[in-house]
Design a protein around this motif. Structure first.
Motif, short mmCIF file in Angstrom:
data_model
loop_
_atom_site.label_atom_id
_atom_site.label_comp_id
_atom_site.label_asym_id
_atom_site.label_seq_id
_atom_site.Cartn_x
_atom_site.Cartn_y
_atom_site.Cartn_z
N VAL A 1 0.85 -1.19 0.00
CA VAL A 1 0.00 0.00 0.00
C VAL A 1 0.89 1.24 0.00
O VAL A 1 1.86 1.33 0.74
CB VAL A 1 -0.92 0.02 1.23
CG1 VAL A 1 -1.63 1.35 1.34
CG2 VAL A 1 -1.93 -1.12 1.16
N THR B 1 -3.54 7.42 -3.11
CA THR B 1 -3.30 6.14 -2.42
C THR B 1 -3.53 4.96 -3.35
O THR B 1 -4.23 5.06 -4.36
CB THR B 1 -4.22 5.97 -1.20
OG1 THR B 1 -5.48 5.45 -1.61
CG2 THR B 1 -4.44 7.28 -0.46
N SER B 2 -2.95 3.85 -2.95
CA SER B 2 -3.18 2.60 -3.68
C SER B 2 -3.99 1.64 -2.81
O SER B 2 -3.95 0.43 -3.03
CB SER B 2 -1.83 1.97 -4.05
OG SER B 2 -1.14 1.58 -2.87
N ILE B 3 -4.73 2.20 -1.85
CA ILE B 3 -5.48 1.37 -0.91
C ILE B 3 -6.64 0.69 -1.62
O ILE B 3 -7.48 1.37 -2.24
CB ILE B 3 -6.03 2.23 0.25
CG1 ILE B 3 -4.86 2.86 1.03
CG2 ILE B 3 -6.88 1.38 1.19
CD1 ILE B 3 -5.31 3.83 2.09
N ARG B 4 -6.69 -0.61 -1.52
CA ARG B 4 -7.86 -1.33 -2.04
C ARG B 4 -9.03 -1.04 -1.12
O ARG B 4 -8.89 -0.99 0.09
CB ARG B 4 -7.58 -2.82 -2.08
CG ARG B 4 -6.60 -3.25 -3.17
CD ARG B 4 -6.52 -4.75 -3.24
NE ARG B 4 -7.79 -5.33 -3.67
CZ ARG B 4 -8.03 -6.64 -3.69
NH1 ARG B 4 -7.13 -7.48 -3.27
NH2 ARG B 4 -9.20 -7.09 -4.09
N HIS B 5 -10.17 -0.91 -1.68
CA HIS B 5 -11.37 -0.59 -0.90
C HIS B 5 -11.16 0.70 -0.10
O HIS B 5 -11.45 0.76 1.11
CB HIS B 5 -11.73 -1.75 0.03
CG HIS B 5 -11.86 -3.06 -0.69
ND1 HIS B 5 -12.79 -3.27 -1.69
CD2 HIS B 5 -11.16 -4.21 -0.59
CE1 HIS B 5 -12.66 -4.50 -2.16
NE2 HIS B 5 -11.66 -5.09 -1.51
N PHE B 6 -10.64 1.67 -0.77
CA PHE B 6 -10.33 2.97 -0.15
C PHE B 6 -11.53 3.50 0.62
O PHE B 6 -11.38 4.11 1.68
CB PHE B 6 -9.91 3.94 -1.26
CG PHE B 6 -9.68 5.35 -0.80
CD1 PHE B 6 -10.64 6.34 -1.02
CD2 PHE B 6 -8.51 5.70 -0.15
CE1 PHE B 6 -10.43 7.64 -0.61
CE2 PHE B 6 -8.29 7.00 0.26
CZ PHE B 6 -9.25 7.98 0.03
N TYR C 1 -12.03 3.13 4.50
CA TYR C 1 -11.09 3.68 5.47
C TYR C 1 -11.36 5.15 5.78
O TYR C 1 -11.66 5.94 4.89
CB TYR C 1 -9.66 3.54 4.95
CG TYR C 1 -9.19 2.12 4.92
CD1 TYR C 1 -9.44 1.32 3.81
CD2 TYR C 1 -8.55 1.56 6.02
CE1 TYR C 1 -9.04 -0.01 3.81
CE2 TYR C 1 -8.15 0.24 6.01
CZ TYR C 1 -8.40 -0.54 4.90
OH TYR C 1 -8.02 -1.85 4.90
N ASN D 1 -13.65 9.16 -3.33
CA ASN D 1 -13.48 7.71 -3.26
C ASN D 1 -13.28 7.08 -4.64
O ASN D 1 -12.68 6.01 -4.76
CB ASN D 1 -14.67 7.07 -2.55
CG ASN D 1 -14.65 7.34 -1.06
OD1 ASN D 1 -13.63 7.76 -0.49
ND2 ASN D 1 -15.78 7.12 -0.40
N ASN E 1 -9.54 7.41 -5.10
CA ASN E 1 -8.69 6.94 -3.99
C ASN E 1 -7.81 8.06 -3.45
O ASN E 1 -6.60 7.88 -3.22
CB ASN E 1 -7.80 5.78 -4.45
CG ASN E 1 -8.55 4.46 -4.52
OD1 ASN E 1 -9.78 4.46 -4.59
ND2 ASN E 1 -7.83 3.37 -4.51
#
Length: 119
Positions: free
Chosen positions: A1, A23-28, A31, A73, A76
């Motif tokens: 991440v 960000t590279s957050i999956r399911h941003f 969070y 969202n 991201n």
């Protein structure tokens, strides 16, 4: 991440800046996102946070009415609009992600971006 904050720079007191955090957050969207800052010689402090949907926000007292946190969202990304900047806002600004809005257990941190406000 990966979280990468950018948009910092050198400005004068009273100016505005908009920080972004990609960000590279999956399911941003799952969070809570936050911004923190660390001034020279000081500990890192909380600046602002935003809930998963963006419907709830919170700020440290010293930036209320001047800073606005927002998120996209679909991209991201989280943003920090900073208006009426003061020299005491000078710091490295970091973005972070938490699974909980209230517990504040920040799971991921990005590299910071330096904001310098001259008087």
């Amino acid at each position: 991440v990966q979280l990468q904050a950018f948009g910092g720079g050198l400005v004068q007191a009273g100016d505005s800046l908009r920080l972004s955090c990609a960000t590279s957050i999956r399911h941003f969207e799952a969070y809570t996102m936050g911004w923190f800052r660390q001034a020279p010689g000081k500990e890192r402090e909380f600046v602002a946070k935003i809930s998963r949907s963006g419907g709830t926000t919170d700020y440290v007292e010293t930036v209320k009415g001047r800073f606005t946190i927002s998120r996209d969202n679909a991209k991201n990304a989280v943003y920090l609009q900073m208006n009426s900047l003061r020299p005491e806002d000078t710091a490295v600004y970091f973005c972070a992600a938490s699974a909980s809005y209230y517990k504040g257990s920040w799971k991921w941190w990005g590299q910071g971006t330096l904001v310098t406000v001259s008087s």
